[in-house]
Design an enzyme around this catalytic site. Structure first.
Site, PDB file in Angstrom:
ATOM      1  N   ASP A   1       0.829  -1.198   0.000  1.00 52.04           N
ATOM      2  CA  ASP A   1       0.000   0.000   0.000  1.00 52.04           C
ATOM      3  C   ASP A   1       0.875   1.264   0.000  1.00 52.04           C
ATOM      4  OD1 ASP A   1      -2.784   1.025   0.384  1.00 52.04           O
ATOM      5  OD2 ASP A   1      -1.923   1.896   2.200  1.00 52.04           O
TER       6      ASP A   1
ATOM      7  N   GLU B   1       1.914  -0.566  -4.921  1.00 53.46           N
ATOM      8  CA  GLU B   1       0.914   0.441  -5.305  1.00 53.46           C
ATOM      9  C   GLU B   1       1.652   1.764  -5.343  1.00 53.46           C
ATOM     10  OE1 GLU B   1      -3.142   2.699  -3.915  1.00 53.46           O
ATOM     11  OE2 GLU B   1      -1.485   2.386  -2.562  1.00 53.46           O
TER      12      GLU B   1
HETATM   13  C1  NOJ Z   1      -4.435   2.951  -0.910  1.00 48.25           C
HETATM   14  C2  NOJ Z   1      -5.559   2.007  -0.660  1.00 48.25           C
HETATM   15  O1  NOJ Z   1      -5.859   1.323  -1.849  1.00 48.25           O
HETATM   16  C3  NOJ Z   1      -6.705   2.830  -0.134  1.00 48.25           C
HETATM   17  O2  NOJ Z   1      -7.902   2.109  -0.075  1.00 48.25           O
HETATM   18  C4  NOJ Z   1      -6.318   3.391   1.209  1.00 48.25           C
HETATM   19  O3  NOJ Z   1      -7.356   4.219   1.677  1.00 48.25           O
HETATM   20  C5  NOJ Z   1      -5.045   4.205   1.098  1.00 48.25           C
HETATM   21  N1  NOJ Z   1      -4.039   3.529   0.344  1.00 48.25           N
HETATM   22  C6  NOJ Z   1      -4.482   4.504   2.458  1.00 48.25           C
HETATM   23  O4  NOJ Z   1      -3.979   3.336   3.051  1.00 48.25           O
END
Ligand code: NOJ
Length: 567
Positions: free
Chosen positions: A233, A303
């Site tokens: 993440d 990500e």
């Molecule tokens: C990316 C995640 O996909 C999202 O759902 C989340 O709110 C944020 N990162 C913060 O962790």
């Protein structure tokens, strides 16, 4: 014809190996290179205990759906102990399962069952921030300024005469300021802490070695339990530029709604700092320690909303992570030129590193792609076509639960909203619309909510209300139904399995006119008509393999894509 990848590249291994049952695994064991990964949003996939919220036993019970769909792996969003302010992306204990979702033993059962069915399992890792309920943050609040406990987070003195102003002008991705001031133990206003997301998600200080050591231990905890990989993440967020300088704020009058995509993509002091890559070199070594384990090789996918294809590619250098999401495909408009541009920028950027690309159209943070493409029959036709075009490309495709049913974004009433980004932006000119509406629990069967999402009483609604009229979209209703989106996905994934490893990693874009996105990859020719008229098929198109819509004759209908064998 433009060749956008070089098949003779020495860094591109030539894949061979099994193509039936389980992931198509190249000889080097790198199963992710051409895998189809299905994203399970844990709260909304399947509810085992009938409390209206999805859970791990629910997922385990529905794994045969994923096997029958023909995916290779599933990625499960965070199920760790969490107060759920951001639905699990606010972790209070990285080594346990939240009782809402089950127990560690349920996680073990899920892993065992998935592996029995030939499915790999990727879990979510949240290293940029913890929950404010995490024992480290609670200890930091109690310990006060200057303490080692505060050094684990980004606590800073404020600006202004009495520290009454935030340390800099950074905005939160979820709207509002990225800083919150604490009240110290003696009752006086104190330091500020950084939260790039919600105020309940304090950012960790990755310049403190204790943080890196803790995450190595968390990685090993889950690797030892048998997970096959991690989705990382906010992978581009861990380090912030030294000195925490002000940032250039986006133009408030610019077109388009505020969204995670817009804000997190900015090229700014809180994103994509060079130091972050040392973390992924370390994680690469941790993952490599498991290369010879009985479960085989492990991976991580970043990500990273870095701005350019080159910046994204830096996360997959040979000694870093294995994959990085390519959100440029998701951000492309319905346009042959834009699809071609994304391919043209993506493939060469990865070539120096020998990594394969990833493709994604939907996830739990963005408006579902059927709706983005216009909704209704038009949106569905375009969504299926874009999916087919994506699945023909080399590399890995990430699917989001419910897209195989053709689900659209749900209009969630203000009183039913739960997303922190909605609450932080709802009174602004650009409320975030992307998230609750794509997270509504999916329909499995039955005529009314909860559509067999769980064993709750017929007519009762899960945590986000399901719309009327979803009966015809359920897994049961679409199974075996000619022309259904579910059967289309099954056929596409089965056909893909037959060429995923053998078609090579080189793509030739075909010059077929402004409305057609067309490419050749090994024996496969894919043509997508983004125009508004039937279009002549390009030369060199052989037998039809599969169409996303009406079967092409000498022309291909608008909003349709088809796979052919090379003539
Ligand atoms: C990316 C995640 O996909 C999202 O759902 C989340 O709110 C944020 N990162 C913060 O962790």
């Amino acid at each position: 014809m433009v060749a956008v990848n070089d098949p003779s590249s020495p860094s591109t291994p030539s894949p061979t190996g099994s193509t039936s049952g389980g992931p198509a695994v190249p000889e080097d064991g790198a199963w992710w290179r051409h895998a189809v990964v299905y994203q399970v949003y844990v709260r909304s996939f399947a509810d085992g205990d009938g409390d209206g919220v999805g859970d791990l036993p629910g997922i385990t019970s529905r794994l045969p759906h994923l096997r029958d769909l023909g995916v290779d792996a599933l990625w499960i969003t965070p199920f760790y102990t969490s107060p759920q302010h951001d639905h699990g992306y606010d972790v209070a204990d990285y080594r346990d399962v939240d009782p809402l979702f089950g127990s560690l033993s349920d996680a073990d059962d899920l892993l065992a069952r998935a592996h029995e069915l030939g499915l790999k399992v990727i879990v979510d890792l949240v290293p940029n921030h913890t929950s404010d309920q995490h024992p480290w943050f609670q200890a930091a609040l109690a310990a006060g300024p200057g303490s080692p406990e505060r050094e684990r987070y980004m606590f800073v003195e404020g600006r202004g005469q009495d520290g009454e102003l935030p340390p800099n002008n950074w905005p939160s991705v979820f709207g509002g300021d990225a800083w919150t001031r604490v009240t110290e133990a003696d009752g006086t206003p104190g330091q500020w802490y950084l939260h790039l997301f919600d105020s309940t998600q304090p950012d960790l200080n990755w310049r403190n070695p204790e943080v890196g050591d803790e995450f190595e231990s968390v990685l090993r905890f889950w690797l030892d339990r048998g997970v096959d990989g991690f989705r990382v993440d906010v992978a581009h967020g861990l380090f912030k530029q030294e000195g925490l300088p002000d940032t250039e704020l986006p133009d408030p009058d610019a077109d388009g709604p505020a969204s995670m995509v817009e804000l997190a993509g900015l090229d700014e002091p809180m994103w994509d700092q060079p130091e972050v890559h040392e973390v992924y070199r370390r994680w690469h070594r941790v993952l490599a320690d498991y290369d010879d384990s009985p479960r085989g090789r492990r991976m991580a996918v970043a990500e990273s909303w870095a701005r350019t294809a080159e910046a994204i590619a830096r996360y997959v250098r040979p000694d870093e992570l294995q994959q990085s999401f390519n959100f440029h495909w998701l951000s492309a408009a319905w346009s042959a030129q834009e699809f071609a541009d994304v391919v043209t920028e993506t493939l060469p950027s990865l070539l120096p590193y020998g990594a394969t690309p990833t493709w994604v159209l939907s996830n739990h943070d963005v408006v579902r792609h059927v709706t983005r493409y216009g909704g209704g029959e038009l949106g569905l036709a375009r969504g299926r076509a874009a999916t087919l075009a994506m699945l023909g490309l080399p590399g890995s495709a990430y699917l989001y639960q419910g897209e195989e049913l053709g689900l659209e974004q749900v209009e969630v009433a203000p009183e039913d909203r739960t997303d922190p980004s909605w609450f932080r932006t709802k009174d602004t000119a650009k409320p975030d619309i992307g998230r609750d509406g794509c997270r509504v629990p999916i329909p499995w069967d039955d005529e009314q909510p909860p559509y067999a999402f769980g064993p709750a009483a017929p007519g009762s609604q899960p945590w986000l209300p399901q719309p009327d009229g979803w009966a015809g979209l359920s897994v049961a209703a679409q199974t075996g139904a000619a022309g259904s989106t579910l059967e289309f996905y099954r056929r596409a994934l089965a056909a893909r399995r037959s060429f995923a490893l053998t078609a090579g990693e080189s793509v030739d874009l075909l010059d077929a006119g402004p409305d057609l996105f067309a490419y050749r990859r090994g024996p496969l020719v894919c043509v997508l008509n983004a125009g508004s008229e039937p279009a002549d098929l390009p030369d060199g198109v052989g037998a039809l393999v599969l169409s996303s819509g009406p079967e092409p004759t000498s022309t291909l209908a608008p909003d349709t894509a088809a796979w052919f064998l090379d003539a």
